[in-house]
Design a protein around this motif. Structure first.
Motif, PDB file in Angstrom:
ATOM      1  N   GLY A   1       0.810  -1.211   0.000  1.00 12.57           N
ATOM      2  CA  GLY A   1       0.000   0.000   0.000  1.00 12.57           C
ATOM      3  C   GLY A   1       0.847   1.265   0.000  1.00 12.57           C
ATOM      4  O   GLY A   1       1.948   1.292   0.556  1.00 12.57           O
ATOM      5  N   ALA A   2       0.321   2.320  -0.619  1.00  9.36           N
ATOM      6  CA  ALA A   2       1.009   3.609  -0.671  1.00  9.36           C
ATOM      7  C   ALA A   2       1.229   4.139   0.742  1.00  9.36           C
ATOM      8  O   ALA A   2       0.339   4.078   1.585  1.00  9.36           O
ATOM      9  N   GLY A   3       2.410   4.638   1.023  1.00 11.20           N
ATOM     10  CA  GLY A   3       2.729   5.214   2.317  1.00 11.20           C
ATOM     11  C   GLY A   3       3.047   4.194   3.392  1.00 11.20           C
ATOM     12  O   GLY A   3       3.272   4.559   4.546  1.00 11.20           O
ATOM     13  N   SER A   4       3.060   2.916   3.048  1.00 10.25           N
ATOM     14  CA  SER A   4       3.351   1.870   4.033  1.00 10.25           C
ATOM     15  C   SER A   4       4.818   1.897   4.425  1.00 10.25           C
ATOM     16  O   SER A   4       5.681   2.210   3.611  1.00 10.25           O
ATOM     17  N   VAL A   5       5.099   1.573   5.685  1.00 12.96           N
ATOM     18  CA  VAL A   5       6.471   1.506   6.181  1.00 12.96           C
ATOM     19  C   VAL A   5       6.815   0.024   6.349  1.00 12.96           C
ATOM     20  O   VAL A   5       6.354  -0.632   7.276  1.00 12.96           O
ATOM     21  N   VAL A   6       7.619  -0.490   5.423  1.00  7.05           N
ATOM     22  CA  VAL A   6       7.964  -1.910   5.414  1.00  7.05           C
ATOM     23  C   VAL A   6       9.158  -2.130   6.330  1.00  7.05           C
ATOM     24  O   VAL A   6      10.210  -1.525   6.148  1.00  7.05           O
TER      25      VAL A   6
ATOM     26  N   PRO B   1       5.824 -11.799   2.153  1.00  2.04           N
ATOM     27  CA  PRO B   1       5.696 -13.050   1.408  1.00  2.04           C
ATOM     28  C   PRO B   1       5.047 -12.850   0.044  1.00  2.04           C
ATOM     29  O   PRO B   1       4.472 -11.794  -0.237  1.00  2.04           O
ATOM     30  N   ALA B   2       5.116 -13.870  -0.782  1.00  2.00           N
ATOM     31  CA  ALA B   2       4.515 -13.832  -2.125  1.00  2.00           C
ATOM     32  C   ALA B   2       2.995 -13.872  -2.037  1.00  2.00           C
ATOM     33  O   ALA B   2       2.425 -14.386  -1.078  1.00  2.00           O
ATOM     34  N   ASN B   3       2.355 -13.304  -3.055  1.00  2.00           N
ATOM     35  CA  ASN B   3       0.903 -13.375  -3.231  1.00  2.00           C
ATOM     36  C   ASN B   3       0.117 -12.820  -2.041  1.00  2.00           C
ATOM     37  O   ASN B   3      -0.727 -13.500  -1.464  1.00  2.00           O
ATOM     38  N   CYS B   4       0.399 -11.580  -1.675  1.00  2.00           N
ATOM     39  CA  CYS B   4      -0.340 -10.971  -0.571  1.00  2.00           C
ATOM     40  C   CYS B   4      -0.476  -9.469  -0.777  1.00  2.00           C
ATOM     41  O   CYS B   4       0.181  -8.880  -1.619  1.00  2.00           O
ATOM     42  N   VAL B   5      -1.351  -8.870   0.030  1.00  2.00           N
ATOM     43  CA  VAL B   5      -1.522  -7.423   0.073  1.00  2.00           C
ATOM     44  C   VAL B   5      -1.087  -6.989   1.461  1.00  2.00           C
ATOM     45  O   VAL B   5      -1.545  -7.544   2.463  1.00  2.00           O
TER      46      VAL B   5
ATOM     47  N   PRO C   1       3.549  -0.058  11.213  1.00  2.00           N
ATOM     48  CA  PRO C   1       4.376  -0.826  10.265  1.00  2.00           C
ATOM     49  C   PRO C   1       3.518  -1.683   9.340  1.00  2.00           C
ATOM     50  O   PRO C   1       2.382  -2.010   9.665  1.00  2.00           O
ATOM     51  N   CYS C   2       4.070  -2.037   8.218  1.00  2.00           N
ATOM     52  CA  CYS C   2       3.364  -2.782   7.183  1.00  2.00           C
ATOM     53  C   CYS C   2       2.994  -4.182   7.681  1.00  2.00           C
ATOM     54  O   CYS C   2       3.829  -4.891   8.228  1.00  2.00           O
ATOM     55  N   LYS C   3       1.699  -4.552   7.495  1.00  2.00           N
ATOM     56  CA  LYS C   3       1.204  -5.873   7.880  1.00  2.00           C
ATOM     57  C   LYS C   3       0.457  -6.488   6.701  1.00  2.00           C
ATOM     58  O   LYS C   3      -0.183  -5.778   5.932  1.00  2.00           O
ATOM     59  N   VAL C   4       0.530  -7.806   6.598  1.00  2.00           N
ATOM     60  CA  VAL C   4      -0.219  -8.519   5.563  1.00  2.00           C
ATOM     61  C   VAL C   4      -1.683  -8.522   5.974  1.00  2.00           C
ATOM     62  O   VAL C   4      -2.027  -8.928   7.080  1.00  2.00           O
ATOM     63  N   ILE C   5      -2.554  -8.023   5.078  1.00  2.00           N
ATOM     64  CA  ILE C   5      -3.984  -7.997   5.386  1.00  2.00           C
ATOM     65  C   ILE C   5      -4.767  -9.001   4.552  1.00  2.00           C
ATOM     66  O   ILE C   5      -5.898  -9.331   4.895  1.00  2.00           O
ATOM     67  N   ARG C   6      -4.177  -9.486   3.462  1.00  2.00           N
ATOM     68  CA  ARG C   6      -4.880 -10.449   2.624  1.00  2.00           C
ATOM     69  C   ARG C   6      -3.877 -11.256   1.816  1.00  2.00           C
ATOM     70  O   ARG C   6      -2.885 -10.724   1.336  1.00  2.00           O
TER      71      ARG C   6
END
Length: 48
Positions: A15-20, A25-29, A34-39
């Protein structure tokens, strides 16, 4: 700024503005601070 953090999985969307702060991982949003996998999803993203 850019820092070498790790791997971004194939077909991942950040996502725009996310702090990684770790590898994504592959195939996720992933979004947030901080950046978290939501889907996770199967297969590839295709444009129609």
């Amino acid at each position: 700024m850019y820092y070498e953090l790790g791997d971004f999985g194939e077909n991942s969307v950040i996502g725009a503005g996310s702090v990684v702060t770790r590898s994504i991982p592959a195939n996720c949003v992933a979004v947030g601070n901080p950046c978290k996998v939501i889907r996770s999803f199967e297969g590839e993203i295709t444009e129609e």
